[in-house]
Design an enzyme around this catalytic site. Structure first.
Site, PDB file in Angstrom:
ATOM      1  N   GLU A 187      -5.147  -7.977  -1.451  1.00 27.57           N
ATOM      2  CA  GLU A 187      -5.744  -7.655  -0.156  1.00 27.57           C
ATOM      3  C   GLU A 187      -7.152  -7.124  -0.329  1.00 27.57           C
ATOM      4  O   GLU A 187      -7.380  -6.141  -1.016  1.00 27.57           O
ATOM      5  CB  GLU A 187      -4.890  -6.638   0.596  1.00 27.57           C
ATOM      6  CG  GLU A 187      -5.397  -6.361   1.992  1.00 27.57           C
ATOM      7  CD  GLU A 187      -4.548  -5.308   2.703  1.00 27.57           C
ATOM      8  OE1 GLU A 187      -3.332  -5.269   2.435  1.00 27.57           O
ATOM      9  OE2 GLU A 187      -5.100  -4.539   3.489  1.00 27.57           O
TER      10      GLU A 187
ATOM     11  N   GLU B 116       0.768  -1.245   0.000  1.00 28.78           N
ATOM     12  CA  GLU B 116       0.000   0.000   0.000  1.00 28.78           C
ATOM     13  C   GLU B 116       0.801   1.300   0.000  1.00 28.78           C
ATOM     14  O   GLU B 116       0.744   2.080   0.949  1.00 28.78           O
ATOM     15  CB  GLU B 116      -0.970  -0.010   1.187  1.00 28.78           C
ATOM     16  CG  GLU B 116      -1.935  -1.170   1.110  1.00 28.78           C
ATOM     17  CD  GLU B 116      -3.047  -1.122   2.151  1.00 28.78           C
ATOM     18  OE1 GLU B 116      -2.939  -0.341   3.107  1.00 28.78           O
ATOM     19  OE2 GLU B 116      -4.018  -1.867   1.986  1.00 28.78           O
TER      20      GLU B 116
END
Length: 455
Positions: free
Chosen positions: A254, A143
């Site tokens: 994810e 991320e």
């Protein structure tokens, strides 16, 4: 194929790339933690999973020494989890859980921060360790956010080159974009356009997979039990079009949801869509198990009943079932077949268990030429004491507050809201909101489940 993140080694990480190694909670009973090895054995044997994502912080691997070598003690512990994963026959993805940062400084962009050379070096070391393991996947970074996407693509290029140059030539490498790798912004933010320019040393893009994250709650934070979207029209349909037009593939490494009726509807719908578009989506990695408690909001940690692991309803209905009942892939775009079939670098992750449905149909592009085929046999709930953290408004990520609660309430091991950009405002999270993304997810990690196409 399918799998789940086995979180724990990244617990304590914050979205500013601060990761106190004392907060790590190795998901291994041999190290005094949860039975991550047993969970993976269960997921493979009982659910036909064939991939796991194993988050860990950069700090943990080098014992807080930026630019240093892999710490023999800490890396040795992480490698125990890796070997337990590989022993199942599954694919095992390393996830460097640092948000494109090291202690507050952006890789290759902030003065005094980690350089591209240091980023490339940690991956060179890891690739050297695992270059003979064809089932290890290199997830470059969890991320990234608030980065210059062109500069970040250059950082990714440095890491890819380093990995390939030590002899890890066949393994998949996951390339994450800006905005916490959000699928909702992958195209509009320019992440996709920048990352498809990253190549192997020979100029090819074989094995280079676009890494995507997405949650289903009101602000895409993964902090809420209720789901408000299935992420199809405003995220994955758009990404699918981009991938087909560019002859590339993505992996949702994810994604997670709460065990509520709204999520049973939306999470299942999302994952069914991903399976139906398996020509461009290799799969999804659901968040999360490992060291997470079964009471964690997004928990997929199986409970132990009469000595056996048992999946919760969310895992059974929205993670496992969509894969096992996937049927034939469906092309949802006019550019599908010709664009995908023309890509000679398509990766296929397949299961040899015979339990998962093969996707073969005249409506799906026949991606048969120069395919890299990856085969396998099939595929946290934080347990530390409660902690106090600072957390911002879930909707705006700008106002700070103090919350006391168990780390099991955090989605991100990094103690952040993860891949989240406020869905309602479509604005990128800024550095001013960093402190506001800690708290309920303070000790959690980020994970997921891979459901990959069998063509």
């Amino acid at each position: 194929s399918q799998g789940i993140n086995i979180a724990g080694f990244e617990f304590g990480c914050l979205i500013d790339g601060t990761c106190p190694i004392s907060s790590a909670s190795p998901p291994l009973s041999t190290l005094g933690g949860s039975d991550g090895a047993g969970q993976m054995q269960h997921f493979v044997k009982d659910d036909q999973m064939n991939i796991f994502r194993l988050p860990v912080s950069w700090q943990y691997l080098v014992n807080n020494k930026l630019g240093g070598t892999l710490d023999s003690t800490n890396f040795g512990k992480y490698d125990q989890l890796m070997q337990a994963c590989l022993a199942t026959g599954a694919y095992c993805a390393i996830d460097l859980h640092n948000f494109a940062r090291f202690n507050g400084k952006i890789i290759g962009q902030d003065s005094g921060g980690p350089t591209d050379a240091q980023f490339a070096d940690i991956w060179s070391q890891l690739a050297t360790k695992y270059k003979s393991s064809t089932k290890v996947i290199f997830g470059l970074m969890n991320e990234p956010h608030d980065v210059d996407i062109t500069a970040w693509a250059n950082s990714c290029q440095a890491a890819v080159t380093a990995i390939r140059n030590v002899g890890a030539s066949s393994q998949m490498i996951l390339l994450p974009g800006n905005n916490f790798a959000s699928a909702g912004f992958f195209v509009s933010s320019g992440s996709g356009a920048a990352l498809i320019k990253v190549t192997n040393p020979d100029g090819s893009t074989t094995g280079l997979i676009l890494d995507l994250h997405k949650y289903l709650d009101v602000d895409n934070s993964g902090n809420h039990a209720e789901c408000t979207t299935d992420n199809i029209a405003d995220a994955f349909a758009i990404v699918a079009q981009f991938l087909r037009e560019n002859g590339r593939q993505g992996l949702v490494s994810e994604t997670g949801a709460g065990s509520t009726s709204s999520c049973m509807t939306d999470f299942c719908a999302q994952n069914i869509f991903l399976n139906q578009n398996s020509d461009v989506f290799l799969g999804y990695i659901a968040w999360a198990a490992g060291s997470f408690a079964t009471s964690y909001t997004l928990s997929l940690t199986p409970s132990k009943q009469n000595g056996k692991f048992v999946d919760n309803a969310l895992a059974s209905q929205c993670v496992v079932s969509p894969w096992l009942n996937a049927g034939t892939a469906i092309v949802t775009s006019a550019v599908a077949a010709s664009s995908t079939a023309s890509n000679a670098n398509t990766v296929v992750i397949s299961s040899t268990s015979g339990s998962a449905p093969a996707r073969s149909s005249s409506s799906v592009a026949e991606v048969k030429t120069s395919i890299t085929t990856l085969t396998s046999n099939n595929g946290g709930i934080k347990t530390s004491s409660p902690t106090t953290g600072s957390v911002g408004s879930a909707a705006t990520r700008s106002s700070a507050a103090t919350i006391s609660g168990s780390p099991t309430e955090a989605r991100n091991s990094s103690g952040t809201t993860g891949s989240q950009t406020t869905a309602s405002t479509q604005t990128q999270v800024t550095s001013a909101a960093v402190a506001g993304r800690i708290g309920p997810r303070l000790m959690a990690g980020a994970g997921g489940l891979l459901i990959a196409a069998l063509l």
